[in-house]
Design a protein around this motif. Structure first.
Motif, PDB file in Angstrom:
ATOM      1  N   GLY A  87       0.768  -1.169   0.007  1.00  0.00           N
ATOM      2  CA  GLY A  87       0.018  -0.025   0.061  1.00  0.00           C
ATOM      3  C   GLY A  87       0.918   1.227   0.023  1.00  0.00           C
ATOM      4  O   GLY A  87       2.085   1.030  -0.099  1.00  0.00           O
ATOM      5  N   TRP A  88       0.153   2.347   0.078  1.00  0.00           N
ATOM      6  CA  TRP A  88       0.928   3.847   0.129  1.00  0.00           C
ATOM      7  C   TRP A  88      -0.045   4.727   1.011  1.00  0.00           C
ATOM      8  O   TRP A  88      -1.243   4.562   0.711  1.00  0.00           O
ATOM      9  CB  TRP A  88       1.273   4.146  -1.268  1.00  0.00           C
ATOM     10  N   ASP A  89       0.774   5.566   1.404  1.00  0.00           N
ATOM     11  CA  ASP A  89      -0.006   6.787   2.282  1.00  0.00           C
ATOM     12  C   ASP A  89       0.107   7.886   1.227  1.00  0.00           C
ATOM     13  O   ASP A  89       1.239   8.087   0.442  1.00  0.00           O
ATOM     14  CB  ASP A  89       0.582   6.855   3.409  1.00  0.00           C
ATOM     15  N   PHE A  90      -0.943   8.874   1.155  1.00  0.00           N
ATOM     16  CA  PHE A  90      -0.981   9.935   0.502  1.00  0.00           C
ATOM     17  C   PHE A  90      -0.311  11.126   1.330  1.00  0.00           C
ATOM     18  O   PHE A  90      -0.898  11.408   2.291  1.00  0.00           O
ATOM     19  CB  PHE A  90      -2.353  10.457   0.006  1.00  0.00           C
ATOM     20  N   LEU A  91       1.114  11.666   0.637  1.00  0.00           N
ATOM     21  CA  LEU A  91       1.732  12.573   1.428  1.00  0.00           C
ATOM     22  C   LEU A  91       1.693  14.032   0.744  1.00  0.00           C
ATOM     23  O   LEU A  91       2.126  14.054  -0.330  1.00  0.00           O
ATOM     24  CB  LEU A  91       3.223  11.889   1.624  1.00  0.00           C
ATOM     25  N   ILE A  92       1.175  14.767   1.479  1.00  0.00           N
ATOM     26  CA  ILE A  92       0.996  16.371   0.946  1.00  0.00           C
ATOM     27  C   ILE A  92       2.344  16.927   1.568  1.00  0.00           C
ATOM     28  O   ILE A  92       2.327  17.433   2.825  1.00  0.00           O
ATOM     29  CB  ILE A  92      -0.125  16.915   1.194  1.00  0.00           C
ATOM     30  N   ASP A  93       3.127  17.430   0.925  1.00  0.00           N
ATOM     31  CA  ASP A  93       4.319  18.271   1.350  1.00  0.00           C
ATOM     32  C   ASP A  93       4.076  19.663   0.928  1.00  0.00           C
ATOM     33  O   ASP A  93       4.298  20.033  -0.094  1.00  0.00           O
ATOM     34  CB  ASP A  93       5.492  17.492   0.817  1.00  0.00           C
ATOM     35  N   VAL A  94       3.893  20.353   1.928  1.00  0.00           N
ATOM     36  CA  VAL A  94       3.630  21.832   1.689  1.00  0.00           C
ATOM     37  C   VAL A  94       5.111  22.459   1.936  1.00  0.00           C
ATOM     38  O   VAL A  94       5.900  22.568   2.822  1.00  0.00           O
ATOM     39  CB  VAL A  94       2.789  22.445   2.980  1.00  0.00           C
ATOM     40  N   ASP A  95       5.433  22.995   0.647  1.00  0.00           N
ATOM     41  CA  ASP A  95       6.851  23.547   0.408  1.00  0.00           C
ATOM     42  C   ASP A  95       6.793  25.088   0.447  1.00  0.00           C
ATOM     43  O   ASP A  95       6.331  25.676  -0.437  1.00  0.00           O
ATOM     44  CB  ASP A  95       7.516  23.126  -0.656  1.00  0.00           C
ATOM     45  N   CYS A  96       7.194  25.916   1.581  1.00  0.00           N
ATOM     46  CA  CYS A  96       7.287  27.331   1.513  1.00  0.00           C
ATOM     47  C   CYS A  96       8.473  27.589   2.382  1.00  0.00           C
ATOM     48  O   CYS A  96       8.748  26.996   3.501  1.00  0.00           O
ATOM     49  CB  CYS A  96       6.035  27.652   1.903  1.00  0.00           C
ATOM     50  N   ASN A  97       9.148  28.821   2.050  1.00  0.00           N
ATOM     51  CA  ASN A  97      10.406  29.351   2.864  1.00  0.00           C
ATOM     52  C   ASN A  97       9.703  29.925   4.144  1.00  0.00           C
ATOM     53  O   ASN A  97      10.613  30.387   4.887  1.00  0.00           O
ATOM     54  CB  ASN A  97      11.128  30.251   1.947  1.00  0.00           C
ATOM     55  N   ILE A 149      -5.475  -0.698  -5.702  1.00  0.00           N
ATOM     56  CA  ILE A 149      -5.059   0.826  -5.289  1.00  0.00           C
ATOM     57  C   ILE A 149      -3.437   0.660  -5.109  1.00  0.00           C
ATOM     58  O   ILE A 149      -2.720   1.626  -5.507  1.00  0.00           O
ATOM     59  CB  ILE A 149      -5.660   1.160  -3.965  1.00  0.00           C
ATOM     60  N   ASN A 150      -2.873  -0.461  -4.671  1.00  0.00           N
ATOM     61  CA  ASN A 150      -1.623  -0.884  -4.585  1.00  0.00           C
ATOM     62  C   ASN A 150      -0.801  -0.300  -6.014  1.00  0.00           C
ATOM     63  O   ASN A 150       0.477   0.030  -5.922  1.00  0.00           O
ATOM     64  CB  ASN A 150      -1.057  -2.445  -4.418  1.00  0.00           C
ATOM     65  N   ASN A 151      -1.432  -0.699  -7.031  1.00  0.00           N
ATOM     66  CA  ASN A 151      -0.883  -0.672  -8.288  1.00  0.00           C
ATOM     67  C   ASN A 151      -0.978   0.978  -8.927  1.00  0.00           C
ATOM     68  O   ASN A 151      -0.577   1.106  -9.902  1.00  0.00           O
ATOM     69  CB  ASN A 151      -1.222  -1.590  -9.209  1.00  0.00           C
TER      70      ASN A 151
END
Length: 256
Positions: A87-97, A149-151
């Motif tokens: 499986g996989w988790d959905f990671l939202i990476d908020v990128d800001c300085n 969903i794995n694929n």
């Protein structure tokens, strides 16, 4: 941060307990600016203690969960990776300085996930100036249109990221304009005012803030909860998703 301070921080039993909570993920260890060998798994307290005493400065894990992380290799085909992936988790990476702008965007994303009916997700400070929002694999259906969903990694999280980004374009634009002038934003981010404005004469929010999709790729890693960030020596700290705007960097000091 002194090596002795890093050692003291990581040898705290409560921190070790959190680091060992990997859920079938691939681990990687960073030594300053350099990553150690992969693949890696951590199963015991002694594993963490040994690596820290060898100079480990941070711990990273995969978004993907694997049936056998130690079977991973750069030589595997996509089909072989799909077969290993549980499986996989959905990671939202908020990128800001700028932390205050990151908080505004992260709060909007949290509100959007709530609006879409999601409740089981978590938020953590990256240890730098952004945030990670993680929606666990268990929140998704087992298949979509007959495909497991794995694929569907990394295509599905890429599509979801684009959907969230476009859904929030006007909201984050409004928030920025209500809180800051173009001149202020230009100064905060060291960007020429002309480059901040889109064709309609308003701020283009994605000139200063982004959902980083570099993380959304096979075997890519992200900084683990309670791990240190080598640039600022702050803790990648889980926070209450309903209190993002109340977060203060002092909360992420290792001593705290």
């Amino acid at each position: 941060m002194k090596p002795s301070e890093i050692l003291k921080y990581y040898l705290n039993e409560k921190i070790i307990e959190k680091i060992l909570n990997g859920d079938g993920r691939e681990y990687a260890v960073k030594y300053g600016e350099k990553f150690g060998k992969r693949p890696l798994t951590l199963n015991y307290k002694s594993d963490v203690e040994r690596l820290v005493k060898q100079g480990a400065t941070s711990f990273h894990v995969s978004e993907e969960r694997w049936s056998n992380p130690m079977a991973l290799s750069v030589d595997l085909t996509k089909e072989e990776l799909d077969n290993l992936r549980n499986g996989w988790d959905f990671l939202i990476d908020v990128d800001c300085n700028v932390l205050e702008v990151s908080k505004i965007f992260t709060k909007l994303i949290v509100d959007e996930l709530y609006f879409e009916g999601l409740r089981s997700f978590s938020v953590k400070f990256s240890g730098g100036s952004g945030f990670h929002i993680l929606v666990p694999y268990e929140s998704f259906p087992s298949d979509i249109n007959g495909v497991k969903i794995n694929n569907l990694f990394p295509d599905s999280p890429m599509i979801l990221s684009s959907f969230i980004k476009e859904s929030l374009r006007e909201k984050i634009r409004d928030e920025l304009e209500q809180n800051y002038s173009i001149k202020k934003i230009s100064s905060m981010f060291s960007i020429d005012e002309k480059k901040l404005v889109s064709d309609d004469g308003r701020i283009d929010p994605y000139k200063v803030i982004e959902i980083d999709t570099v993380l959304i790729s096979e075997r890519h890693l992200f900084r683990m909860q309670y791990s240190l960030n080598e640039k600022r020596w702050l803790v990648s700290l889980p926070i209450d998703k309903n209190k993002v705007m109340e977060f203060n960097e002092r909360d992420a000091l290792p001593v705290n």
